[in-house]
Design a protein around this motif. Structure first.
Motif, PDB file in Angstrom:
ATOM      1  N   VAL A 118       6.466  75.736 -31.696  1.00 51.26           N
ATOM      2  CA  VAL A 118       6.088  75.283 -30.411  1.00 51.26           C
ATOM      3  C   VAL A 118       7.127  74.308 -29.653  1.00 51.26           C
ATOM      4  CG1 VAL A 118       4.368  73.776 -29.295  1.00 51.26           C
ATOM      5  CG2 VAL A 118       3.907  75.696 -30.792  1.00 51.26           C
ATOM      6  N   LEU A 119       7.588  73.270 -30.613  1.00 45.09           N
ATOM      7  CA  LEU A 119       8.502  72.120 -30.129  1.00 45.09           C
ATOM      8  C   LEU A 119       9.742  72.795 -29.748  1.00 45.09           C
ATOM      9  CD1 LEU A 119       7.832  69.314 -32.743  1.00 45.09           C
ATOM     10  CD2 LEU A 119       6.888  69.710 -30.383  1.00 45.09           C
ATOM     11  N   TYR A 120      10.211  73.769 -30.425  1.00 46.73           N
ATOM     12  CA  TYR A 120      11.288  74.494 -30.019  1.00 46.73           C
ATOM     13  C   TYR A 120      11.500  75.056 -28.762  1.00 46.73           C
ATOM     14  CZ  TYR A 120      14.918  78.187 -30.706  1.00 46.73           C
ATOM     15  OH  TYR A 120      15.956  79.001 -30.454  1.00 46.73           O
ATOM     16  N   GLY A 155      11.565  62.500 -46.907  1.00 48.96           N
ATOM     17  CA  GLY A 155      11.154  63.413 -46.052  1.00 48.96           C
ATOM     18  C   GLY A 155      10.741  62.525 -44.688  1.00 48.96           C
ATOM     19  N   ASP A 156      10.850  63.396 -43.692  1.00 49.80           N
ATOM     20  CA  ASP A 156      10.502  62.919 -42.285  1.00 49.80           C
ATOM     21  C   ASP A 156       9.787  64.152 -41.383  1.00 49.80           C
ATOM     22  OD1 ASP A 156      10.126  61.210 -40.218  1.00 49.80           O
ATOM     23  OD2 ASP A 156      12.238  60.862 -40.027  1.00 49.80           O
ATOM     24  N   LYS A 157       9.117  63.792 -40.303  1.00 53.60           N
ATOM     25  CA  LYS A 157       8.758  64.809 -39.467  1.00 53.60           C
ATOM     26  C   LYS A 157       9.155  64.450 -38.193  1.00 53.60           C
ATOM     27  CE  LYS A 157       3.894  62.855 -39.576  1.00 53.60           C
ATOM     28  NZ  LYS A 157       2.341  63.198 -39.728  1.00 53.60           N
ATOM     29  N   VAL A 158       9.279  65.157 -37.241  1.00 55.16           N
ATOM     30  CA  VAL A 158       9.471  64.961 -35.846  1.00 55.16           C
ATOM     31  C   VAL A 158       7.988  65.217 -35.011  1.00 55.16           C
ATOM     32  CG1 VAL A 158      10.707  65.312 -33.944  1.00 55.16           C
ATOM     33  CG2 VAL A 158      11.703  65.883 -36.208  1.00 55.16           C
ATOM     34  N   LEU A 159       7.394  64.082 -34.681  1.00 53.74           N
ATOM     35  CA  LEU A 159       6.155  63.904 -34.138  1.00 53.74           C
ATOM     36  C   LEU A 159       6.143  63.732 -32.742  1.00 53.74           C
ATOM     37  CD1 LEU A 159       3.060  64.279 -34.821  1.00 53.74           C
ATOM     38  CD2 LEU A 159       3.077  61.878 -35.209  1.00 53.74           C
ATOM     39  N   LEU A 217      15.641  76.800 -38.466  1.00 58.97           N
ATOM     40  CA  LEU A 217      16.635  76.926 -37.273  1.00 58.97           C
ATOM     41  C   LEU A 217      15.940  76.215 -36.231  1.00 58.97           C
ATOM     42  CD1 LEU A 217      18.204  80.507 -37.437  1.00 58.97           C
ATOM     43  CD2 LEU A 217      19.231  78.502 -38.103  1.00 58.97           C
ATOM     44  N   ALA A 218      14.701  76.517 -36.019  1.00 58.73           N
ATOM     45  CA  ALA A 218      13.946  75.497 -34.849  1.00 58.73           C
ATOM     46  C   ALA A 218      13.766  74.159 -35.276  1.00 58.73           C
ATOM     47  CB  ALA A 218      12.577  76.126 -34.860  1.00 58.73           C
ATOM     48  N   PHE A 219      13.625  73.692 -36.497  1.00 59.35           N
ATOM     49  CA  PHE A 219      13.489  72.443 -36.872  1.00 59.35           C
ATOM     50  C   PHE A 219      14.839  71.735 -36.691  1.00 59.35           C
ATOM     51  CE2 PHE A 219      12.888  69.110 -40.494  1.00 59.35           C
ATOM     52  CZ  PHE A 219      12.165  68.525 -39.610  1.00 59.35           C
ATOM     53  N   LYS A 220      16.074  72.442 -36.989  1.00 56.31           N
ATOM     54  CA  LYS A 220      17.175  71.854 -36.954  1.00 56.31           C
ATOM     55  C   LYS A 220      17.667  71.739 -35.409  1.00 56.31           C
ATOM     56  CE  LYS A 220      22.073  72.865 -38.100  1.00 56.31           C
ATOM     57  NZ  LYS A 220      22.765  72.673 -36.859  1.00 56.31           N
ATOM     58  N   PHE A 221      17.374  72.550 -34.534  1.00 55.33           N
ATOM     59  CA  PHE A 221      17.416  72.333 -33.172  1.00 55.33           C
ATOM     60  C   PHE A 221      16.697  71.285 -32.444  1.00 55.33           C
ATOM     61  CE2 PHE A 221      15.791  73.339 -28.776  1.00 55.33           C
ATOM     62  CZ  PHE A 221      17.055  73.685 -27.856  1.00 55.33           C
TER      63      PHE A 221
END
Length: 453
Positions: free
Chosen positions: A355-357, A81-85, A42-46
């Motif tokens: 943490v980003l969330y 795949g990807d990451k949000v940096l 959920l945090a990643f989606k946000f």
């Protein structure tokens, strides 16, 4: 039978040794990978939806194609795949960095950064160039600034004072009450000139014939010189072997060539950040002499968070301190582009998705409210100055003459769609602002807003 049993035991032993080596290898890489928890999904989606507001389709499927390691840091899986940096602490030539804002953005892109905060010392001058450059790479820029301040344990106790740096993060169109913040930062920059001059005078008294013009040339036009510029001049003049030696021998806090500027009290800076729609974060608390007392005071002043993560991981003591005072825990590379083994690379601090969330959950309402104030200010007083505030950091350009444009719809829908969700923009307050701005465009009749894509 006996031989077969012996062979079986040997095989099991070999398999066991291989398993141990594999586990050790995984441990060295930062822990074994496992599926994201429901909370992390959920945090990643946000987070990804906010990052991808201007191209939402790119965020689809990211959460299902990712896993997290034992530390809760998101990792990519497979080709898609990807990451949000996020890189939340970086510097350019506009303060004491070595690279231009566009070069910082380019390097961030090379390192896979998706969201970059340019946080030059006491100036927002590099943000427009960073935003322009970021358009080519699909990077989201958080306008930021690192404000130089002084912490005083008690009034009149100048001996116990120490410098404290506060990071401020703003929305896509920057701070509300921009002129007020700009004046605040300008006063600090003026003090930096006097401070650097005093450092040069002290070095001259120490038999180093360093020239002020040399320091200014290194800093560049319009850039307030800092300690790093003085240190670079010392290296170039041959008085020290490297930057580290310049600081260790002469320019450290309280050193023989150290000088104070005219920095404001840290509480004053935090109030300014809060009043202008920013998120305030204590930078590198590990550099402080008395971090506990400082954090306690700053929390009372309205501090939102503190740096806890570095390129070498989370610092447990400062993480605990942040927890004690219920502060956001973030981090960044503090990149200056000087090169060498001692500098963390852009994007080297891979913040956990939770943490980003937490950061965005606190920041987004603050930014949204600041954007409303800026738009309302222009709706109430449609001056060139107030319009410039809206377009200063955004992907827009204002022209005079020609046919009128529906400022309400275009300024909100086109300029802010990469920052605010449709839900944030479609509330009653924004609808009322749109109505006011549509009337402004009719009455003005000569304003055109060009949307850069």
């Amino acid at each position: 039978m006996g031989d077969g049993g012996a062979v079986q035991v040997t095989n099991n032993s070999n398999k066991s040794n291989k398993d141990k080596k594999k586990k050790k290898k995984n441990k060295n890489r930062g822990g074994s990978k496992k599926k994201m928890t429901h909370e992390q999904v959920l945090a990643f989606k946000f987070v990804t939806e906010w990052v991808s507001l201007d191209h939402p389709s790119s965020s689809l499927g990211l959460a299902t194609s990712s896993v997290v390691d034992d530390f809760g840091v998101q990792k990519p899986v497979g080709k898609n795949g990807d990451k949000v940096l996020f890189e939340l602490h970086s510097h350019s030539k506009c303060s004491d960095g070595f690279l231009s804002p566009s070069k910082v953005v380019e390097r961030a892109h090379m390192n896979g950064v998706k969201v970059l905060a340019l946080t030059d010392h006491d100036t927002l001058a590099g943000i427009p160039e960073a935003v322009e450059s970021a358009r080519k790479y699909g990077i989201k820029i958080i306008p930021g600034v690192e404000i130089s301040t002084i912490f005083s344990p008690s009034s009149g106790d100048t001996e116990a004072e120490e410098p404290v740096h506060i990071l401020a993060y703003y929305s896509s169109i920057g701070p509300s009450r921009f002129a007020e913040l700009d004046k605040f930062l300008s006063n600090i920059r003026d003090g930096r000139y006097l401070r650097a001059k005093n450092m040069v005078l002290k070095l001259n008294k120490l038999k180093m014939a360093l020239k002020w013009e040399h320091v200014c040339r290194i800093a560049g036009n319009g850039v307030a010189p800092g300690r790093l510029h003085v240190a670079r001049a010392m290296v170039e003049a041959g008085y020290v072997e490297n930057l580290k030696q310049a600081f260790a021998r002469y320019l450290f806090d309280g050193g023989p060539a150290y000088s104070k500027g005219s920095e404001p009290m840290v509480e004053e800076a935090i109030k300014m950040i809060c009043d202008t729609g920013g998120v305030s974060v204590l930078a590198h608390p590990w550099a402080l002499k008395n971090p506990v007392a400082i954090v306690r005071r700053l929390k009372e002043a309205g501090l939102h968070g503190m740096e806890v993560y570095k390129s070498d991981g989370r610092l447990a003591a400062y993480s605990d301190l942040a927890d004690t005072y219920e502060l956001l825990k973030i981090g960044g590379s503090d990149y200056h582009g000087r090169g060498g083994h001692h500098e963390a690379e852009l994007g080297s601090v891979n913040l956990p998705v939770l943490v980003l969330y937490d950061f965005l959950k606190v920041a987004r309402p603050i930014w949204c409210n600041a954007i409303k104030k800026i738009l309302e200010c222009y709706a109430e007083e449609p001056s060139d100055t107030n319009l410039e505030t809206i377009t200063r950091f955004g992907r827009t350009r204002v022209f005079k003459g020609g046919s009128p444009l529906n400022c309400g719809q275009d300024l909100i829908d086109h300029c802010l769609h990469l920052w605010l969700s449709s839900q944030e923009m479609e509330n009653e307050e924004f609808e009322a602002i749109k109505l006011k701005l549509s009337n402004v465009s009719t009455s003005q009749g000569g304003i055109q807003v060009l949307i850069k894509t």
